[in-house]
Design a protein around this motif. Structure first.
Motif, PDB file in Angstrom:
ATOM      1  N   ASN A   2       1.269  -5.993  -1.003  1.00  0.00           N
ATOM      2  CA  ASN A   2       1.142  -5.354  -2.304  1.00  0.00           C
ATOM      3  C   ASN A   2       2.500  -4.835  -2.750  1.00  0.00           C
ATOM      4  O   ASN A   2       3.276  -4.320  -1.960  1.00  0.00           O
ATOM      5  CB  ASN A   2       0.183  -4.156  -2.244  1.00  0.00           C
ATOM      6  CG  ASN A   2      -1.237  -4.576  -2.036  1.00  0.00           C
ATOM      7  OD1 ASN A   2      -1.598  -5.707  -2.318  1.00  0.00           O
ATOM      8  ND2 ASN A   2      -2.050  -3.669  -1.551  1.00  0.00           N
ATOM      9  N   VAL A   3       2.783  -4.951  -4.030  1.00  0.00           N
ATOM     10  CA  VAL A   3       3.996  -4.364  -4.582  1.00  0.00           C
ATOM     11  C   VAL A   3       3.646  -2.940  -4.984  1.00  0.00           C
ATOM     12  O   VAL A   3       2.683  -2.699  -5.700  1.00  0.00           O
ATOM     13  CB  VAL A   3       4.495  -5.179  -5.798  1.00  0.00           C
ATOM     14  CG1 VAL A   3       5.702  -4.527  -6.408  1.00  0.00           C
ATOM     15  CG2 VAL A   3       4.792  -6.607  -5.378  1.00  0.00           C
ATOM     16  N   ARG A   4       4.423  -1.990  -4.501  1.00  0.00           N
ATOM     17  CA  ARG A   4       4.138  -0.581  -4.743  1.00  0.00           C
ATOM     18  C   ARG A   4       5.331   0.063  -5.428  1.00  0.00           C
ATOM     19  O   ARG A   4       6.463  -0.335  -5.262  1.00  0.00           O
ATOM     20  CB  ARG A   4       3.824   0.128  -3.436  1.00  0.00           C
ATOM     21  CG  ARG A   4       2.572  -0.424  -2.788  1.00  0.00           C
ATOM     22  CD  ARG A   4       2.280   0.315  -1.510  1.00  0.00           C
ATOM     23  NE  ARG A   4       1.097  -0.207  -0.878  1.00  0.00           N
ATOM     24  CZ  ARG A   4      -0.135   0.196  -1.174  1.00  0.00           C
ATOM     25  NH1 ARG A   4      -0.361   1.096  -2.072  1.00  0.00           N
ATOM     26  NH2 ARG A   4      -1.163  -0.328  -0.542  1.00  0.00           N
ATOM     27  N   ASP A   5       5.071   1.110  -6.162  1.00  0.00           N
ATOM     28  CA  ASP A   5       6.094   1.847  -6.879  1.00  0.00           C
ATOM     29  C   ASP A   5       6.752   2.834  -5.919  1.00  0.00           C
ATOM     30  O   ASP A   5       6.081   3.613  -5.260  1.00  0.00           O
ATOM     31  CB  ASP A   5       5.421   2.596  -8.035  1.00  0.00           C
ATOM     32  CG  ASP A   5       6.410   3.250  -8.961  1.00  0.00           C
ATOM     33  OD1 ASP A   5       7.584   3.420  -8.574  1.00  0.00           O
ATOM     34  OD2 ASP A   5       5.999   3.600 -10.068  1.00  0.00           O
ATOM     35  N   GLU A  52      -2.486   7.867  -5.692  1.00  0.00           N
ATOM     36  CA  GLU A  52      -3.674   8.412  -6.351  1.00  0.00           C
ATOM     37  C   GLU A  52      -4.173   9.690  -5.680  1.00  0.00           C
ATOM     38  O   GLU A  52      -5.368   9.878  -5.451  1.00  0.00           O
ATOM     39  CB  GLU A  52      -4.780   7.354  -6.425  1.00  0.00           C
ATOM     40  CG  GLU A  52      -4.370   6.143  -7.244  1.00  0.00           C
ATOM     41  CD  GLU A  52      -5.440   5.066  -7.289  1.00  0.00           C
ATOM     42  OE1 GLU A  52      -6.601   5.326  -6.898  1.00  0.00           O
ATOM     43  OE2 GLU A  52      -5.105   3.954  -7.735  1.00  0.00           O
ATOM     44  N   GLY A  53      -3.228  10.576  -5.346  1.00  0.00           N
ATOM     45  CA  GLY A  53      -3.576  11.866  -4.772  1.00  0.00           C
ATOM     46  C   GLY A  53      -3.864  11.869  -3.286  1.00  0.00           C
ATOM     47  O   GLY A  53      -4.129  12.921  -2.711  1.00  0.00           O
ATOM     48  N   LEU A  54      -3.804  10.698  -2.648  1.00  0.00           N
ATOM     49  CA  LEU A  54      -4.056  10.610  -1.206  1.00  0.00           C
ATOM     50  C   LEU A  54      -2.759  10.331  -0.456  1.00  0.00           C
ATOM     51  O   LEU A  54      -1.985   9.458  -0.857  1.00  0.00           O
ATOM     52  CB  LEU A  54      -5.054   9.494  -0.898  1.00  0.00           C
ATOM     53  CG  LEU A  54      -6.459   9.664  -1.436  1.00  0.00           C
ATOM     54  CD1 LEU A  54      -7.276   8.404  -1.167  1.00  0.00           C
ATOM     55  CD2 LEU A  54      -7.130  10.884  -0.810  1.00  0.00           C
ATOM     56  N   VAL A  55      -2.547  11.064   0.634  1.00  0.00           N
ATOM     57  CA  VAL A  55      -1.405  10.792   1.500  1.00  0.00           C
ATOM     58  C   VAL A  55      -1.828   9.670   2.454  1.00  0.00           C
ATOM     59  O   VAL A  55      -2.699   9.856   3.293  1.00  0.00           O
ATOM     60  CB  VAL A  55      -0.977  12.052   2.278  1.00  0.00           C
ATOM     61  CG1 VAL A  55       0.120  11.715   3.275  1.00  0.00           C
ATOM     62  CG2 VAL A  55      -0.500  13.135   1.310  1.00  0.00           C
ATOM     63  N   LEU A  56      -1.221   8.509   2.258  1.00  0.00           N
ATOM     64  CA  LEU A  56      -1.559   7.335   3.065  1.00  0.00           C
ATOM     65  C   LEU A  56      -0.605   7.154   4.240  1.00  0.00           C
ATOM     66  O   LEU A  56      -0.902   6.397   5.161  1.00  0.00           O
ATOM     67  CB  LEU A  56      -1.538   6.075   2.204  1.00  0.00           C
ATOM     68  CG  LEU A  56      -2.438   6.078   0.974  1.00  0.00           C
ATOM     69  CD1 LEU A  56      -2.309   4.759   0.230  1.00  0.00           C
ATOM     70  CD2 LEU A  56      -3.878   6.356   1.366  1.00  0.00           C
ATOM     71  N   GLY A  57       0.526   7.845   4.189  1.00  0.00           N
ATOM     72  CA  GLY A  57       1.500   7.735   5.257  1.00  0.00           C
ATOM     73  C   GLY A  57       2.563   8.793   5.118  1.00  0.00           C
ATOM     74  O   GLY A  57       2.618   9.521   4.118  1.00  0.00           O
ATOM     75  N   TYR A  58       3.407   8.876   6.130  1.00  0.00           N
ATOM     76  CA  TYR A  58       4.495   9.846   6.115  1.00  0.00           C
ATOM     77  C   TYR A  58       5.553   9.394   7.103  1.00  0.00           C
ATOM     78  O   TYR A  58       5.312   8.543   7.966  1.00  0.00           O
ATOM     79  CB  TYR A  58       4.005  11.254   6.477  1.00  0.00           C
ATOM     80  CG  TYR A  58       3.233  11.296   7.758  1.00  0.00           C
ATOM     81  CD1 TYR A  58       3.880  11.441   8.974  1.00  0.00           C
ATOM     82  CD2 TYR A  58       1.857  11.137   7.765  1.00  0.00           C
ATOM     83  CE1 TYR A  58       3.167  11.437  10.160  1.00  0.00           C
ATOM     84  CE2 TYR A  58       1.141  11.133   8.943  1.00  0.00           C
ATOM     85  CZ  TYR A  58       1.809  11.286  10.144  1.00  0.00           C
ATOM     86  OH  TYR A  58       1.099  11.267  11.314  1.00  0.00           O
ATOM     87  N   ALA A  59       6.725   9.970   6.949  1.00  0.00           N
ATOM     88  CA  ALA A  59       7.821   9.722   7.880  1.00  0.00           C
ATOM     89  C   ALA A  59       8.650  10.990   7.989  1.00  0.00           C
ATOM     90  O   ALA A  59       8.682  11.814   7.063  1.00  0.00           O
ATOM     91  CB  ALA A  59       8.697   8.567   7.401  1.00  0.00           C
ATOM     92  N   MET A  60       9.302  11.107   9.134  1.00  0.00           N
ATOM     93  CA  MET A  60      10.146  12.261   9.386  1.00  0.00           C
ATOM     94  C   MET A  60      11.380  11.771  10.126  1.00  0.00           C
ATOM     95  O   MET A  60      11.275  11.155  11.189  1.00  0.00           O
ATOM     96  CB  MET A  60       9.384  13.266  10.243  1.00  0.00           C
ATOM     97  CG  MET A  60      10.065  14.572  10.446  1.00  0.00           C
ATOM     98  SD  MET A  60       9.098  15.632  11.536  1.00  0.00           S
ATOM     99  CE  MET A  60       7.541  15.747  10.655  1.00  0.00           C
TER     100      MET A  60
END
Length: 154
Positions: A2-5, A52-60
């Motif tokens: 998927n192409v994401r912004d 859309e208001g959901l945290v689908l991932g993260y990085a640190m």
């Protein structure tokens, strides 16, 4: 894929932590507790991938002995293989490049061959193994060179 912004990657905030902990619990056999996420909120390299208001991932990403260190990265299992993890790694690489780092390191469980393949596909190479790094597994240390961007021609 998927192409994401790209603007969906943003600095993590306190309100993100409950969703991050949920993702963490789904992704890791020994997940980080919420207080560790809270302790890193002032880290400019702690980001959330939101859609859309959901945290689908993260990085640190932080510093370890003068090298950029990918401390933690996760993508909700239902949203993997859509480019989110790669976008998060690329964001971290861009950030540490701005800070002048020339190498990024990470640790991954020896048993986690899927993640090792993911990191390899993003330019990381195996450096060494650390016996007993995790309570129940060894760690594979991987690293990637970070190259400075060429200056624009005048």
């Amino acid at each position: 894929m998927n192409v994401r912004d790209e603007n969906m990657i943003r600095r993590a905030i306190l309100a993100d932590i409950p969703q991050m902990v949920q993702v963490e619990n789904l992704c890791f056999p020994v997940p980080w507790p919420d207080f560790l996420f809270k302790a890193h909120l002032n880290n400019p390299g702690f980001v959330a991938y939101e859609e859309e208001g959901l945290v689908l991932g993260y990085a640190m990403v932080g510093d370890f002995r003068g090298k950029a260190h990918l401390q933690n990265i996760a993508v909700h299992p239902d949203f993997r293989r859509q480019g989110i993890g790669t976008e998060l790694i690329e964001w971290c690489i861009d950030l540490v490049r701005l800070y002048g780092y020339r190498e990024m390191v990470l640790e991954v469980r020896e048993k986690n061959t899927g993640s090792q393949a993911f990191y390899s596909s993003n330019g990381f190479k195996v450096s060494r193994t650390v016996e007993g790094y995790y309570m129940d597994d060894n760690a594979i240390v991987m690293s990637r060179k970070i190259y400075a961007l060429p200056l624009p021609e005048a």
